[in-house]
Design an enzyme around this catalytic site. Sequence first.
Site, PDB file in Angstrom:
ATOM      1  CG  ASP A 115     -11.364  -1.435  -0.724  1.00 37.38           C
ATOM      2  OD1 ASP A 115     -11.110  -0.543  -1.599  1.00 37.38           O
ATOM      3  OD2 ASP A 115     -10.445  -2.128  -0.544  1.00 37.38           O
ATOM      4  CG  ASP A 172      -1.786  -1.064   1.261  1.00 35.16           C
ATOM      5  OD1 ASP A 172      -2.672  -1.254   2.280  1.00 35.16           O
ATOM      6  OD2 ASP A 172      -1.928  -1.919   0.150  1.00 35.16           O
TER       7      ASP A 172
HETATM    8  O1  1PR Z   1     -10.264   3.004  -4.957  1.00 32.41           O
HETATM    9  O2  1PR Z   1      -9.667   2.601  -7.358  1.00 32.41           O
HETATM   10  O3  1PR Z   1      -8.517   4.591  -5.950  1.00 32.41           O
HETATM   11  O4  1PR Z   1      -8.097   2.281  -5.334  1.00 32.41           O
HETATM   12  C1  1PR Z   1      -7.478   2.527  -4.063  1.00 32.41           C
HETATM   13  C2  1PR Z   1      -7.031   1.063  -3.802  1.00 32.41           C
HETATM   14  O5  1PR Z   1      -6.170   1.346  -2.637  1.00 32.41           O
HETATM   15  C3  1PR Z   1      -8.044   0.284  -3.234  1.00 32.41           C
HETATM   16  O6  1PR Z   1      -7.686  -0.803  -4.041  1.00 32.41           O
HETATM   17  C4  1PR Z   1      -7.964  -0.029  -1.708  1.00 32.41           C
HETATM   18  O7  1PR Z   1      -8.303  -1.375  -1.555  1.00 32.41           O
HETATM   19  C5  1PR Z   1      -6.862   0.524  -1.256  1.00 32.41           C
HETATM   20  N1  1PR Z   1      -6.778   1.491  -0.360  1.00 32.41           N
HETATM   21  C6  1PR Z   1      -7.237   2.652  -0.116  1.00 32.41           C
HETATM   22  N2  1PR Z   1      -7.174   2.994   1.190  1.00 32.41           N
HETATM   23  C7  1PR Z   1      -6.546   2.162   1.911  1.00 32.41           C
HETATM   24  C8  1PR Z   1      -6.106   1.800   3.292  1.00 32.41           C
HETATM   25  O8  1PR Z   1      -5.450   1.209   3.838  1.00 32.41           O
HETATM   26  N3  1PR Z   1      -6.150   3.217   3.874  1.00 32.41           N
HETATM   27  N4  1PR Z   1      -5.579  -0.173   1.461  1.00 32.41           N
HETATM   28  C9  1PR Z   1      -6.014   0.875   1.048  1.00 32.41           C
HETATM   29  C10 1PR Z   1      -6.396  -1.304   1.151  1.00 32.41           C
HETATM   30  C11 1PR Z   1      -5.906  -3.494   1.542  1.00 32.41           C
HETATM   31  C12 1PR Z   1      -4.941  -4.246   1.098  1.00 32.41           C
HETATM   32  C13 1PR Z   1      -3.927  -4.881   2.319  1.00 32.41           C
HETATM   33  C14 1PR Z   1      -4.622  -6.156   2.707  1.00 32.41           C
HETATM   34  C15 1PR Z   1      -3.448  -6.809   3.444  1.00 32.41           C
HETATM   35  N5  1PR Z   1      -5.434  -2.310   2.019  1.00 32.41           N
HETATM   36  O9  1PR Z   1      -4.227  -3.774   0.139  1.00 32.41           O
HETATM   37  O10 1PR Z   1      -2.689  -5.060   1.836  1.00 32.41           O
HETATM   38  O11 1PR Z   1      -5.764  -5.754   3.611  1.00 32.41           O
HETATM   39  O12 1PR Z   1      -3.115  -6.263   4.583  1.00 32.41           O
HETATM   40  P1  1PR Z   1      -2.531  -7.210   5.952  1.00 32.41           P
HETATM   41  O13 1PR Z   1      -2.036  -8.469   5.393  1.00 32.41           O
HETATM   42  O14 1PR Z   1      -1.838  -6.336   6.475  1.00 32.41           O
HETATM   43  O15 1PR Z   1      -3.906  -7.532   6.543  1.00 32.41           O
HETATM   44  P2  1PR Z   1      -9.098   3.189  -6.011  1.00 32.41           P
END
Ligand code: 1PR
Length: 530
Positions: A386, A231
């Site tokens: 999400d 991320d």
């Molecule tokens: O909505 O098309 O602009 O895409 C944004 C992308 O960024 C989306 O795919 C969304 O999943 C991701 N995202 C947005 N905000 C966050 C955040 O954390 N604030 N991250 C985010 C999402 C989810 C996974 C993460 C797993 C594993 N994070 O990517 O890697 O949950 O984590 P873990 O193993 O530590 O539990 P757009």
Amino acid sequence: MITILDYGAGNVRSVRNALIKLGCQVKDAVSADDVIKADKLVFPGVGSFGLVMSQLVKDGYVEPLLERIRQNRPFLGICVALQAFFEGSEESPGIAGLGVLPGQVKRFSVSPLSVPHIGWNDIKLGKSCSLFQDYKGEKMYFVHSYHGLLDNVPEQWRLAATDYGEEFVSAICQGNVAAFQFHPEKSGTAGLNILKHFVEEERITVSNNPADTLKKIPKTQIAKRIIACLDVRSNDQGDLVVTKGDQYDVRESGEVRNLGKPVELASRYFEEGADEITFLNITGFRDFPLTDQPMLDVLKKTSEKVFVPLTIGGGIREFTDSQGTFHNSLEVASEYFRSGADKISIGSDAVYIAENYRRSGKASGTSSIEQISQVYGAQAVVISVDPRRVYVQSPGQTSHHTIETEEPGPGGEKYCWYQCTVKGGREGRDLDVIELVTACEKLGAGEILLNCIDKDGTNSGFDLELIGHVRDAVSIPVIASSGAGSAAHFYQMFSRTDAEAGLAAGIFHREEVRICDVKALLAEKLIPVR
Ligand code: 1PR
């Protein structure tokens, strides 16, 4: 000098990087003459059969290609370039292929296996071939929905086959002309070795084994994929860092968590055996993706060092920039593919698209999912989901798809539905995860990256109920994501769901668990891994 036949395919940059990594001088074919006269010609192909053939016709390359094959001049085709050898394809009815091999290319019909065939599978070599002299039986990376039938391939062209519900041709070769359904440029060191022999050797040598050799080799097996996710966002000092949220909250005492530099971490995971690497630009929904140079640079630099598939997500959508210029999502995706991405992932925009689709009951034809999958193929379009749980006392309390859960809600509720969110979990929508993924599959998406806000960063294991719920609703591959706290959580997930891949972030960034630890446990438990 290696000449690349660049008709704009998504994986050209990956092939170019792999050849440069092997010390080659590389140039693009710009004329029919180049196609015929090039010392060695590489034809990378992803996307649809029809698009590839119509581009070859438009550029006047069909006859020169056939002449090159007739003259037995060194030629290597990849993925759709192998399919182009056949007379035609179910994917693009009425469009003629090169016709070097008889018959039509077919779509996989292998339910309950998912389609596209995405991942690491074995190849059964029916002959010994100089290109494979360093080959030790490693799995190769495949990403396709259509395949050539082995029965259509005359014995003198047959080199290798692979099984995925049905047997298909995964490599052909006659004289100095070869083509692979798999991607050597994305198959790690083993893939680079095969490319190295094509580049270094004067000619390809193939020795004939008994014709039924292939029949004697046991069925091949696709591996479960282990994916490292980075991320990425800029911190308050404006540097692009790898961060990691707890249920999507990436701040610690007000600061954006900084878990390292994107390119370095990606290279480390490649070395550690990651099957794929995913970059999610988590503030992409705010930025103008085409002007997000730092993210594009991360991709370009990573693709020069990492030879396993790269997925990039965040902000992929149509937009009008600060000068008032409109950019459609295909333009945005093309910039990411040209910068080294093999797949792109769409998050928030997919939710809006599914809502429109449900409202109108029909495909608009202009959505980012449709546009990008038509040009680059469904296998290049991932939907990043999400969702968060919404508990209800009974299914009757909501029109959304509910499940009975073993993890009751705060009020002891035994039922819940999964609400889709946009803008990085900041905004919940009146759409459930099943409504989203089924709409996106219909519109041409090729894979689901199934995150879970409730589990994200908790180290408490994957949401197995969510994964089963979604896996049963779609026939495209599902990547389980969020919550992994140990190698055992991966085993639990792969043994209790049919997800095709498992993704983690925090445990890898914090070096609590190594990718090789996860693979060692899965192999011990007889779960196929690369
Ligand atoms: O909505 O098309 O602009 O895409 C944004 C992308 O960024 C989306 O795919 C969304 O999943 C991701 N995202 C947005 N905000 C966050 C955040 O954390 N604030 N991250 C985010 C999402 C989810 C996974 C993460 C797993 C594993 N994070 O990517 O890697 O949950 O984590 P873990 O193993 O530590 O539990 P757009």
